[in-house]
Motif scaffolding. Structure first.
Motif, PDB file in Angstrom:
ATOM      1  N   PHE A 276      47.051  43.522  39.648  1.00 50.84           N
ATOM      2  CA  PHE A 276      46.134  42.437  39.300  1.00 50.84           C
ATOM      3  C   PHE A 276      45.569  41.836  40.579  1.00 50.84           C
ATOM      4  CE2 PHE A 276      48.630  42.813  35.486  1.00 50.84           C
ATOM      5  CZ  PHE A 276      47.729  42.549  34.461  1.00 50.84           C
ATOM      6  N   HIS A 277      44.310  41.428  40.485  1.00 51.76           N
ATOM      7  CA  HIS A 277      43.643  40.790  41.615  1.00 51.76           C
ATOM      8  C   HIS A 277      43.216  39.399  41.203  1.00 51.76           C
ATOM      9  CE1 HIS A 277      41.344  40.518  45.337  1.00 51.76           C
ATOM     10  NE2 HIS A 277      40.375  39.980  44.630  1.00 51.76           N
ATOM     11  N   GLY A 278      43.637  38.413  41.994  1.00 49.12           N
ATOM     12  CA  GLY A 278      43.282  37.030  41.707  1.00 49.12           C
ATOM     13  C   GLY A 278      42.474  36.415  42.827  1.00 49.12           C
ATOM     14  N   GLU A 279      41.559  35.538  42.480  1.00 52.59           N
ATOM     15  CA  GLU A 279      40.756  34.823  43.471  1.00 52.59           C
ATOM     16  C   GLU A 279      40.837  33.331  43.203  1.00 52.59           C
ATOM     17  OE1 GLU A 279      36.787  36.210  43.725  1.00 52.59           O
ATOM     18  OE2 GLU A 279      37.343  38.195  44.480  1.00 52.59           O
ATOM     19  N   GLY A 280      41.053  32.585  44.276  1.00 56.25           N
ATOM     20  CA  GLY A 280      41.175  31.144  44.147  1.00 56.25           C
ATOM     21  C   GLY A 280      41.508  30.514  45.478  1.00 56.25           C
ATOM     22  N   PRO A 281      41.839  29.217  45.474  1.00 53.97           N
ATOM     23  CA  PRO A 281      42.097  28.515  46.729  1.00 53.97           C
ATOM     24  C   PRO A 281      43.458  28.874  47.333  1.00 53.97           C
ATOM     25  CG  PRO A 281      42.453  27.062  44.863  1.00 53.97           C
ATOM     26  CD  PRO A 281      41.893  28.331  44.301  1.00 53.97           C
ATOM     27  N   ASP A 282      43.496  28.896  48.660  1.00 58.39           N
ATOM     28  CA  ASP A 282      44.733  29.099  49.421  1.00 58.39           C
ATOM     29  C   ASP A 282      45.503  30.362  48.977  1.00 58.39           C
ATOM     30  OD1 ASP A 282      46.639  28.700  51.306  1.00 58.39           O
ATOM     31  OD2 ASP A 282      47.384  26.798  50.496  1.00 58.39           O
TER      32      ASP A 282
ATOM     33  N   LEU B 231      55.127  41.726  35.531  1.00 54.46           N
ATOM     34  CA  LEU B 231      54.099  41.332  36.493  1.00 54.46           C
ATOM     35  C   LEU B 231      53.228  40.212  35.920  1.00 54.46           C
ATOM     36  CD1 LEU B 231      52.904  41.974  39.283  1.00 54.46           C
ATOM     37  CD2 LEU B 231      51.395  43.624  38.172  1.00 54.46           C
ATOM     38  N   GLU B 232      52.860  40.335  34.656  1.00 53.06           N
ATOM     39  CA  GLU B 232      52.057  39.286  34.030  1.00 53.06           C
ATOM     40  C   GLU B 232      52.828  37.967  33.939  1.00 53.06           C
ATOM     41  OE1 GLU B 232      50.859  41.235  30.377  1.00 53.06           O
ATOM     42  OE2 GLU B 232      48.828  41.422  31.169  1.00 53.06           O
ATOM     43  N   ALA B 233      54.141  38.067  33.689  1.00 55.71           N
ATOM     44  CA  ALA B 233      54.961  36.854  33.643  1.00 55.71           C
ATOM     45  C   ALA B 233      55.019  36.184  35.007  1.00 55.71           C
ATOM     46  CB  ALA B 233      56.369  37.200  33.155  1.00 55.71           C
ATOM     47  N   ALA B 234      55.061  37.001  36.074  1.00 58.89           N
ATOM     48  CA  ALA B 234      55.145  36.448  37.425  1.00 58.89           C
ATOM     49  C   ALA B 234      53.887  35.671  37.800  1.00 58.89           C
ATOM     50  CB  ALA B 234      55.397  37.573  38.427  1.00 58.89           C
ATOM     51  N   ILE B 235      52.723  36.165  37.376  1.00 54.93           N
ATOM     52  CA  ILE B 235      51.474  35.504  37.763  1.00 54.93           C
ATOM     53  C   ILE B 235      51.007  34.492  36.719  1.00 54.93           C
ATOM     54  CG2 ILE B 235      50.776  37.523  39.113  1.00 54.93           C
ATOM     55  CD1 ILE B 235      48.771  38.204  36.918  1.00 54.93           C
TER      56      ILE B 235
END
Length: 305
Positions: free
Chosen positions: A228-234, A268-272
Motif C-alpha cells: 500500500f502507498h499512502g500520501e500525507g503529512p510527515d 497489513l490493512e490492520a496495521a495501517i
C-alpha cells in the motif's frame, strides 16, 4: 536450448566460514542474468568459481561446455571478468592498457583490435590519457573494453557500475545489451534494482544460498507480498511508527508518501487502519523488486553471525 552455465552443488569455505552453500545455476547462452544479494553473500566467490579463478570444495558442472574443475584454463580463455575495483594500470594510457591485455591473451591483429575497442566504447579521443586520471565512468568503459577485447563468450561483471553517474550507468547497460545481442552471455552482480530489471532474469543469493530465481516479474510474484502507498503529512514519522507493526514486512518514506509491504493483506490493512483517514490518502500498489529484496534479506540467516 544451450546452457552457457550449468553447475550443481557448489560449495566453498574459507576457514570456518561456509561462503557458498550447495549452489546451483543454469543459464542459457545469450542471456543477461542479474546476480543479486546483500554484501558478503558469496556473489564474488561464486563468480570466481565459475570462471576458474577459484576451485570449489565440492560440486560439479560446466561453463561454456568445459568442466569447471578439470578444464578451468579453457574457461578462462573464453571468459571476460570485470572486477569490483578498477584493476588496470593507472600509470599506463588507455591504449597501452588495452595493448597489454591483447598481449596477455596472445591476440593477433593487436593494433586493429585495440582501435576497434576504443571506437566501440567512445574512447578513441582519450586513447593517450593516463588511466589513473579518468573519472569513474570512463574507467568503467576502459575496464569493459579490456574484459571484452579477446571476444569472450561469457562476461562476468562484479558490481560494475558502483559509484558512477546515472548516464554512465545507462550507457553501460546499453552496451551490455548490444553485446548480448551479438551472442555474449552475461552474469552481472548489482545492488541497483533498476539494473536488475533490465536483465532477462535474476538470481538472488543470500549468505551463500540461492533462494530466488526467474524473471523479475516471476521473483516479485513468488514473494507473495501486498503493498500500500499512502500520501500525507510527515511521512517520515509515520514510517517510524509503522516499522515493526504486525503484518508490516517493509516500510519506507518516499518523498511525500509511505510505501508499506507485507505478506498478509489483512494484517497489513490492520496495521495501517489508524491512518486510513484524511488527510492521508491510500492506494494499493504493486510490490517492487526492492520490496522483495528487503524481504529476502530479512528471512536469510547470516552465515557469518
Amino acid at each position: 536450448m544451450t546452457l552457457a552455465i550449468d553447475v550443481h552443488g557448489l560449495n566453498k569455505s574459507f576457514g570456518d566460514k561456509h561462503v557458498v552453500q550447495d549452489f546451483d545455476l543454469q543459464l542459457e547462452e545469450k542471456r543477461i542474468c542479474g546476480f543479486l544479494g546483500p554484501n558478503g553473500s558469496g556473489k564474488t566467490t561464486t563468480l570466481r568459481m565459475l570462471c576458474g579463478l577459484l576451485t570449489p570444495d565440492s560440486g560439479s558442472g560446466s561453463c561454456l561446455g568445459f568442466d569447471i574443475i578439470g578444464e578451468a584454463d579453457k574457461i578462462k580463455r573464453q571468459t571476460g571478468y570485470m572486477t569490483q575495483r578498477f584493476s588496470l594500470y593507472e600509470d599506463l594510457t588507455i591504449a597501452e592498457n588495452l595493448e597489454f591485455t591483447a598481449r596477455v591473451y596472445g591476440l593477433d591483429r593487436r593494433g586493429e583490435r585495440v582501435d576497434a575497442a576504443l571506437e566501440r566504447l567512445g574512447l578513441s579521443a582519450r586513447r593517450d590519457q593516463l588511466a589513473g586520471t579518468l573519472s569513474g565512468g570512463w574507467k568503467q568503459r576502459l575496464a569493459l573494453a579490456s574484459a571484452t577485447l579477446h571476444e569472450p563468450k561469457l562476461l562476468l561483471l562484479d558490481e560494475p557500475t558502483a559509484g558512477v553517474d546515472p548516464k554512465a550507468r545507462r550507457d553501460f547497460w546499453d552496451e551490455i545489451h548490444a553485446l548480448a545481442g551479438q551472442g555474449l552471455t552475461v552474469l552481472v552482480s548489482t545492488h541497483y534494482m533498476d539494473e536488475a530489471e533490465r536483465c532477462h532474469e535474476i538470481a538472488y543469493i543470500s549468505y551463500g544460498r540461492l533462494i530466488a530465481r526467474g524473471t523479475a516479474d516471476e521473483v516479485v510474484a513468488g514473494a507473495h507480498l501486498f503493498t500500500f502507498h499512502g500520501e500525507g503529512p510527515d511521512p517520515d514519522r509515520l514510517a517510524r511508527e509503522l516499522n515493526g507493526k504486525p503484518g508490516v514486512e517493509t516500510v519506507a518514506a518516499f518523498g511525500a508518501g509511505v510505501h508499506v509491504s507485507g505478506p498478509d493483506r489483512r494484517a497489513l490493512e490492520a496495521a495501517i487502519a489508524p491512518w486510513r483517514k484524511p488527510p492521508w490518502r491510500w492506494s494499493e500498489a504493486e510490490p517492487t523488486l526492492e520490496d522483495v529484496f528487503i524481504k529476502l534479506m530479512g528471512q536469510a540467516q547470516d552465515n557469518f553471525a
